[in-house]
Write an enzyme that holds these catalytic residues in place. Structure first.
Site, short mmCIF file in Angstrom:
data_model
loop_
_atom_site.label_atom_id
_atom_site.label_comp_id
_atom_site.label_asym_id
_atom_site.label_seq_id
_atom_site.Cartn_x
_atom_site.Cartn_y
_atom_site.Cartn_z
N SER A 87 -13.01 26.53 -26.81
CA SER A 87 -13.46 25.26 -28.22
C SER A 87 -12.18 25.25 -28.85
O SER A 87 -11.46 26.52 -28.38
CB SER A 87 -14.69 25.13 -28.42
OG SER A 87 -14.31 24.71 -29.41
N GLU A 92 -19.30 23.08 -14.63
CA GLU A 92 -18.77 21.18 -14.97
C GLU A 92 -18.30 20.00 -14.49
O GLU A 92 -18.75 18.89 -13.71
CB GLU A 92 -18.27 20.53 -16.23
CG GLU A 92 -19.62 21.79 -17.32
CD GLU A 92 -18.98 22.00 -19.50
OE1 GLU A 92 -19.01 20.83 -19.52
OE2 GLU A 92 -18.27 23.10 -19.20
N SER A 132 0.82 -0.83 -0.41
CA SER A 132 -0.19 0.14 0.34
C SER A 132 1.04 1.30 0.02
O SER A 132 0.25 1.92 0.10
CB SER A 132 -1.07 0.09 1.22
OG SER A 132 -0.06 -0.39 1.96
N LYS A 165 -16.80 30.38 -28.17
CA LYS A 165 -16.67 29.05 -27.58
C LYS A 165 -16.79 29.93 -25.97
O LYS A 165 -14.31 30.02 -25.53
CB LYS A 165 -16.96 27.85 -27.52
CG LYS A 165 -17.88 27.75 -28.79
CD LYS A 165 -18.85 26.70 -27.89
CE LYS A 165 -19.15 25.76 -27.21
NZ LYS A 165 -20.36 25.03 -27.09
N THR A 207 -40.27 25.81 -10.75
CA THR A 207 -40.44 24.99 -10.33
C THR A 207 -40.66 23.65 -11.24
O THR A 207 -40.87 24.85 -12.56
CB THR A 207 -41.97 24.62 -9.80
OG1 THR A 207 -42.57 24.77 -10.41
CG2 THR A 207 -41.66 25.69 -8.08
N HIS A 208 -40.13 23.27 -11.63
CA HIS A 208 -40.18 22.42 -12.67
C HIS A 208 -39.50 22.55 -13.77
O HIS A 208 -39.74 22.37 -15.48
CB HIS A 208 -41.49 21.85 -13.58
CG HIS A 208 -42.70 21.70 -12.06
ND1 HIS A 208 -42.55 20.04 -11.83
CD2 HIS A 208 -43.20 21.76 -11.44
CE1 HIS A 208 -43.46 20.10 -11.03
NE2 HIS A 208 -44.18 21.07 -11.41
N TYR A 245 -9.06 -6.74 12.70
CA TYR A 245 -9.26 -5.84 11.73
C TYR A 245 -8.50 -7.36 11.05
O TYR A 245 -8.46 -8.84 10.53
CB TYR A 245 -7.43 -5.95 11.53
CG TYR A 245 -6.90 -5.03 10.91
CD1 TYR A 245 -6.94 -3.68 10.11
CD2 TYR A 245 -5.89 -5.89 10.10
CE1 TYR A 245 -6.40 -3.42 8.81
CE2 TYR A 245 -5.36 -5.49 8.69
CZ TYR A 245 -5.76 -4.09 7.92
OH TYR A 245 -4.61 -4.06 6.92
N LYS A 269 -8.11 3.78 2.45
CA LYS A 269 -7.06 5.13 2.13
C LYS A 269 -7.31 5.57 0.56
O LYS A 269 -7.59 7.06 0.82
CB LYS A 269 -6.11 4.78 2.62
CG LYS A 269 -5.78 4.58 4.15
CD LYS A 269 -4.35 4.22 4.39
CE LYS A 269 -4.11 2.48 4.69
NZ LYS A 269 -5.25 2.06 4.93
N1 ARG Z 1 -1.13 -0.92 5.74
C1 ARG Z 1 -2.21 -2.04 6.52
C2 ARG Z 1 -3.86 -1.45 5.75
O1 ARG Z 1 -3.53 -0.05 6.17
C3 ARG Z 1 -1.59 -1.81 7.86
C4 ARG Z 1 -1.95 -2.48 9.03
C5 ARG Z 1 -1.73 -3.14 8.54
N2 ARG Z 1 -2.13 -4.25 9.64
C6 ARG Z 1 -2.41 -5.73 9.75
N3 ARG Z 1 -2.37 -6.91 10.61
N4 ARG Z 1 -1.35 -6.98 8.50
O2 ARG Z 1 -4.62 -1.87 7.24
#
Ligand code: ARG
Length: 465
Positions: A278, A291, A24, A284, A156-157, A318, A326
């Site tokens: 444009s 938009e 990640s 334009k 309205t509408h 977890y 994220k």
């Molecule tokens: N990169 C992981 C996340 O964002 C961190 C937590 C990882 N925890 C684990 N038990 N592997 O969720």
């Protein structure tokens, strides 16, 4: 080679695809500041509770500062083999200070670590958004005060309904954005609890001080249940929920700006700063900023939906699925931020074409309700009957191809003999809006009062901060 952070029981390293799906770091490196702050707070607490030696804690804190500088100077080498920001930082810490680095992760897990880092990021982002909402509300209220008396058609509408003022229309969005802002503030209040110290899922046997870390990181208190703390992501879902509602409001306003900018409406002109041309049609001038504000809504709803679906089947505590939270947050909330900034810029810069608005306000028999109200007020007619009589007057006007206030008195009297010359005093659009003095109505006096009320509130708030 197996992972040096957790590879004790592994004989082999990961498959390339495993690394690809698992890492990640490409996106969670964004959390480096929060991660380092969290680690510093944690290690200071460990030292205060004599769980690690003060000298080691100092070495660790100093090493973490060095890492922060390295990252900010672009000198840090991020490694996908080290998966995420947490292990990248910790591994570098070991390179910098040696074995003492290994003490940092005492009484902690990546599970509470990531939950803490992410909460800090979401909280700080909500604070930025809060200031942006204040800005937009201020810009709208200022423009509303300037144009409190400028008449435009109310729809309205998307059919001409009754005249309103441009200021009143803008103030409608002030109310919406103010509610959006308060939803964000609510979310912030609820989420500001610190997961650090929940460890992997069950808490820890070390005598940690969770109040201390919570306070050091600006949280109101530690979370009360370790399983909940590492398992839930409702805080970002709530923030994205509030963001989705806000972006829906922004999108409606953006859509109106697009319509208003068209040659057919011509109600406002966007400044060159918020328009594009444009490449083929030289004439334009396109309302691209509006938009794109409208378009961002799709991404923001997308982030919310992705997280709701990702979370819905996860058992406590977890699961790695949660790593996917994220990217959605990093896309959704900054998209809202950009949309808010663009909308505020447009609101400050746009020029209302008050003449065109006023001319349009009189079309479509928009003062028909005023005629009906006159019949009720002056002749004591029941509203339903007045509605019917007015409908007939409109039909005659349509037939003659004239606006209501150009219909000769004789024609009106042919429908209702008791109508007098006085009727014409209510048929102009200016009179119509001025008469709507009920609380919350469109009269310029009301609009001015409301705009000032908001501007004062913002001033008071700025003085407090
Ligand atoms: N990169 C992981 C996340 O964002 C961190 C937590 C990882 N925890 C684990 N038990 N592997 O969720």
């Amino acid at each position: 080679m197996s992972n040096r952070m957790w590879g004790g029981r592994f004989a082999e390293g990961p498959d390339a695809i495993m690394e690809e799906i698992n890492a990640s770091i490409d996106y969670d490196r964004k959390l480096y500041r929060q991660d380092i702050e969290g680690s510093k707070a944690h290690v200071r607490m460990l030292a205060a509770r004599e769980i690690v030696a003060v000298e080691d804690a100092e070495k660790i804190a100093h090493g973490l500062d060095t890492i922060r500088s390295e990252i900010e100077a672009g000198e840090f080498t991020f490694s996908r083999a080290l998966e995420d920001i947490h292990m990248n930082v910790e591994s570098r810490l070991a390179e910098l200070i040696g074995p003492a680095a290994g003490r940092l992760h005492t009484a902690r897990s990546r599970n509470d670590q990531v939950a803490t880092d992410f909460r800090i990021w979401v909280r700080d982002t909500l604070d930025t958004l809060d200031a942006q909402f204040a800005d937009l509300i201020g810009a709208l209220a200022e423009r509303a005060e300037q144009h409190a008396g400028d008449v435009m058609p109310g729809f309205t509408h998307l059919q001409s309904a009754q005249p309103v003022t441009f200021g009143h229309h803008l103030m409608a969005y002030v109310e919406m954005f103010a509610r959006d802002r308060s939803r964000m503030r609510d979310a912030r209040k609820r989420m500001n609890e610190c997961p650090l110290g929940s460890a992997a899922l069950a808490g820890t046997s070390f005598p940690i001080d969770r109040e201390m870390t919570a306070a050091a990181l600006g949280f109101d208190r530690p979370t009360a249940n370790s399983l909940d703390a590492v398992s839930d992501r409702d805080f970002i879902i709530e923030a994205l929920g509030a963001a989705s509602i806000a972006s829906m409001h922004l999108s409606r306003m953006a859509e109106e700006i697009v319509i208003w900018c068209s040659a057919q409406f011509g109600f406002v002109t966007l400044s060159d700063k918020f328009s594009t041309g444009s490449s083929i049609m030289p004439q334009k001038k396109n309302p691209d900023a509006a938009e794109l504000v409208r378009a961002k809504t799709g991404r923001i709803y997308g982030s919310l939906t992705a997280l709701l679906v990702m979370m819905k089947g996860l058992p406590l505590a977890y699961s790695k699925d949660m790593q996917e939270d994220k990217e959605q947050a990093f896309d959704g909330l900054p998209s809202l931020s950009l949309a808010l900034a663009a909308m505020t810029g447009m609101v400050r810069d746009l020029t209302p074409n008050t003449k065109a608005m006023k001319a349009a306000a009189g079309s479509g028999y928009s003062t028909a309700t005023d005629l009906a109200d006159w019949l009720v007020r002056v002749l004591g007619m029941p509203f339903r009957e007045a509605h019917h009589v007015t409908g007939r007057a409109v039909a005659v006007a349509v037939e003659r191809g004239v606006v209501l206030h150009k219909l000769p008195l004789a024609e009106l009297q042919a429908i209702e003999p008791r109508i007098t010359q006085d009727i014409y005093t209510v048929l102009s659009v200016d009179k119509s809006v001025r008469s709507r003095t009920s609380y919350g109505g469109t009269s310029p006096v009301n609009v001015r009062k409301q705009a000032r009320r908001w501007l004062k509130a913002l001033e008071r708030e700025a003085a407090r901060d």
